[in-house]
Enzyme design. Structure first.
Site, mmCIF file in Angstrom:
data_model
loop_
_atom_site.group_PDB
_atom_site.id
_atom_site.type_symbol
_atom_site.label_atom_id
_atom_site.label_comp_id
_atom_site.label_asym_id
_atom_site.label_seq_id
_atom_site.Cartn_x
_atom_site.Cartn_y
_atom_site.Cartn_z
ATOM 1 N N ASP A 219 0.904 -1.145 0.000
ATOM 2 C CA ASP A 219 0.000 0.000 0.000
ATOM 3 C C ASP A 219 0.938 1.188 0.000
ATOM 4 O O ASP A 219 1.574 1.477 1.011
ATOM 5 C CB ASP A 219 -0.887 0.012 1.250
ATOM 6 C CG ASP A 219 -1.885 1.158 1.197
ATOM 7 O OD1 ASP A 219 -1.511 2.224 0.688
ATOM 8 O OD2 ASP A 219 -3.031 0.995 1.646
ATOM 9 N N HIS A 220 1.047 1.850 -1.144
ATOM 10 C CA HIS A 220 2.134 2.829 -1.273
ATOM 11 C C HIS A 220 1.979 4.000 -0.298
ATOM 12 O O HIS A 220 2.939 4.698 -0.020
ATOM 13 C CB HIS A 220 2.303 3.303 -2.715
ATOM 14 C CG HIS A 220 1.229 4.210 -3.197
ATOM 15 N ND1 HIS A 220 0.074 3.762 -3.762
ATOM 16 C CD2 HIS A 220 1.148 5.550 -3.193
ATOM 17 C CE1 HIS A 220 -0.676 4.788 -4.074
ATOM 18 N NE2 HIS A 220 -0.059 5.893 -3.749
ATOM 19 N N HIS B 147 -6.044 2.510 1.476
ATOM 20 C CA HIS B 147 -5.255 3.676 1.886
ATOM 21 C C HIS B 147 -5.810 4.371 3.132
ATOM 22 O O HIS B 147 -5.089 4.629 4.095
ATOM 23 C CB HIS B 147 -5.185 4.713 0.757
ATOM 24 C CG HIS B 147 -4.644 4.176 -0.530
ATOM 25 N ND1 HIS B 147 -3.595 3.304 -0.586
ATOM 26 C CD2 HIS B 147 -5.010 4.394 -1.819
ATOM 27 C CE1 HIS B 147 -3.338 2.998 -1.845
ATOM 28 N NE2 HIS B 147 -4.183 3.647 -2.612
#
Ligand code: NAP
Length: 482
Positions: A176-177, A239
């Protein structure tokens, strides 16, 4: 101040989906930046893998162009030439037999092996199976998987099970960047590295918390995918949920992968189901010379949300009674991601009612201009009475520490280096992803059962009016989307 770079060990990194959008926009430019910073050893190897039949020369041109198009820092041509020497390409079919023996031959014994699945999740199973059957992976190999990780609890469990057939949990890095962003890690440093904030970080002192992730873009060319997904699946389940966990979790015993992830999981499991009147769904209409959502996804009857706002409660000792307001959407007024921790009013104002209401707020900004500010109340300078104003105390670290932002790794490059180091702290564990879906599923199911139609909102606005009302009826306001 120059940021300290600790080189990783030399590695072989295979990127499946090497001709795709993510590889071109993020992965190759990110790796080149780590190469320039001296973090990626020069004898590392990056093997691109995709179905397209490309010569090494053509693939090198693709990588070179991606760097030219997506890197903003200056570099010497010599460095680029040296980086391209690390690049290799293997034509491979994830679902067939082509290319697998070639890939096996290309990899070197004794190097750390990592395999980045930058392809559709429908290919994860085939890739995992072939990597195992062709004996390409070792016990120490890692795989990196991209979002979306499932579209509900059932599919996420299936994906976890497919990967678990051939890899241990310690080998699986679910990206999950958002977790790779500098400010997100700073959030943990602020909370757990200072005495100042943690004593106030609870229901006694915090009035509410807002998490906003707003985009100005529409669905772009992802229309078909997005219309099947919507903001809840595309943004909230991953996110926003991760940000919520980091803000709300208990201090982990140590800054170690499972200590951190255990605490995040407890937050997700403590989330209350969300009542329908605490959710606002929206869909953008036309505006700012952009077409409306339904035109964008070529589905004139679409009921998919491009905006969602929710009031979320965490049923635990620390947060009972503190609302967490989450919102995210496309085609909004500005591109911004921030978390605002809004503290309670003082129990008594010595300055009298005319001094007005003033609440401290800690703002953690993820984009643009990553940084942290604290809204504090001071006396308005000048003669006259005691007038109070709120001013931001700016803790933007790049300025304070004199760090050139261009040298700070972006989320993807940081996370790839963590994969090579074998550090899973900033990656989602399988049970975390499943718990997030278990909470999300009933919300989406409720919309389907009620035949819910999202509220229209104008492109370039702050979302549907009902989202503003969600807070106003509780005597609060969203922070402006700026
Ligand atoms: P994309 O542009 O459609 O690229 C897909 C890649 O997969 C291409 O390199 C394609 O190459 C390769 N491929 C397709 N079928 C294959 C097969 N049978 N065997 C081997 N290779 C195959 O997709 P993307 O946007 O890069 O996204 C990749 C993954 O990252 C997806 O899971 C996506 O959801 C996720 N993701 C993307 C972004 C983004 O910004 N793009 C952001 C977050 C997550 P060939 O056609 O040459 O085989």
């Amino acid at each position: 101040m120059v940021s300290r770079v600790i080189p990783v060990t030399s590695f072989d990194l295979v990127i499946f989906g090497a001709t795709g959008d993510l590889a071109k926009r993020k992965i190759f430019p990110g790796l080149f930046r780590r190469f320039l910073a001296g973090q990626m050893p020069k004898d590392s190897q990056i093997v691109g893998a995709a179905r397209s039949s490309l010569s090494i020369k053509t693939f090198n041109d693709l990588v070179e162009n991606s760097i030219k198009n997506f890197i903003e820092i200056n570099y010497h041509q010599e460095d680029l030439k040296n980086f391209l020497k690390c690049i290799n390409y293997v034509q491979i079919d994830a679902t067939g037999t082509n290319g697998w023996n070639e890939l096996k031959k290309a990899l070197r014994p004794k190097k750390t092996r990592a395999f980045y699945f930058s392809v559709s999740p429908s290919l994860f199973g085939s890739l995992a199976e072939r990597l195992h059957n062709y004996e390409i992976t070792t016990k120490n190999s890692r795989i990196v998987v991209e979002k979306p990780f499932g579209r509900d609890l059932k599919t996420a469990k299936e994906l976890n099970a497919i990967l678990a057939e051939h890899f241990t949990e310690e080998q699986i890095y679910r990206i999950d960047h958002y977790l790779g962003k500098e400010t997100v890690q700073n959030l943990m440093a602020i909370r757990f590295g200072n005495m100042l904030f943690e004593p106030l970080w609870n229901a006694q002192y915090v009035d509410h918390i807002q998490i906003t992730v707003s985009e100005t873009v529409g669905v772009g060319d992802r229309g078909e995918y997005y219309d099947e997904s919507g903001a809840m699946r595309d943004m909230v389940q991953n996110h926003l949920m991760q940000l919520l966990c980091l803000i709300a979790m208990e201090p982990p015993a140590r800054f170690e992968p499972d200590s951190v992830r255990d605490e995040k999981l407890k937050v997700i499991r403590a989330l209350d189901p969300v009542a329908p009147h605490h959710i606002v769904r929206g869909q953008y209409g036309p505006g700012n010379e952009h077409a409306d959502y339904r035109t964008g996804v070529q589905n004139p009857k679409s009921k998919t949300e491009s905006f969602v706002a929710l009031k979320v409660n965490i049923s635990n000792y620390r947060w009972a009674g503190v609302p967490f307001y989450l919102r995210t959407g496309k085609r909004l007024k500005a591109r911004t991601s921030e978390i605002a921790v809004v503290f309670k009013e003082k129990p008594h104002s010595i300055f009298g009612p005319e001094a007005g209401n003033h609440q401290n707020a800690l703002i953690i900004r993820l984009q643009p201009d990553e940084g942290i500010t604290m809204d504090v109340t001071i006396k308005e300078p000048g003669p006259g009475g005691m007038r109070l104003i709120d001013v931001p105390l700016d803790m933007t670290f790049s300025e304070t520490l004199g760090i050139d932002e261009n040298t700070v790794p972006d989320a993807y490059e940081r996370l790839i280096m963590d994969v090579i180091r074998g550090n899973q702290t900033l990656f989602m564990r399988g049970d975390e992803v499943e718990a997030a879906w278990a909470w999300t599923d009933p919300i989406i199911k409720g919309w389907i059962e009620r035949n819910d139609v999202p509220k229209p909102y104008e492109s370039g606005s702050s979302g549907p009016q009902d989202s503003l009302t969600l807070l106003e009826r509780e005597g609060r306001n969203w922070r402006q989307i700026l």
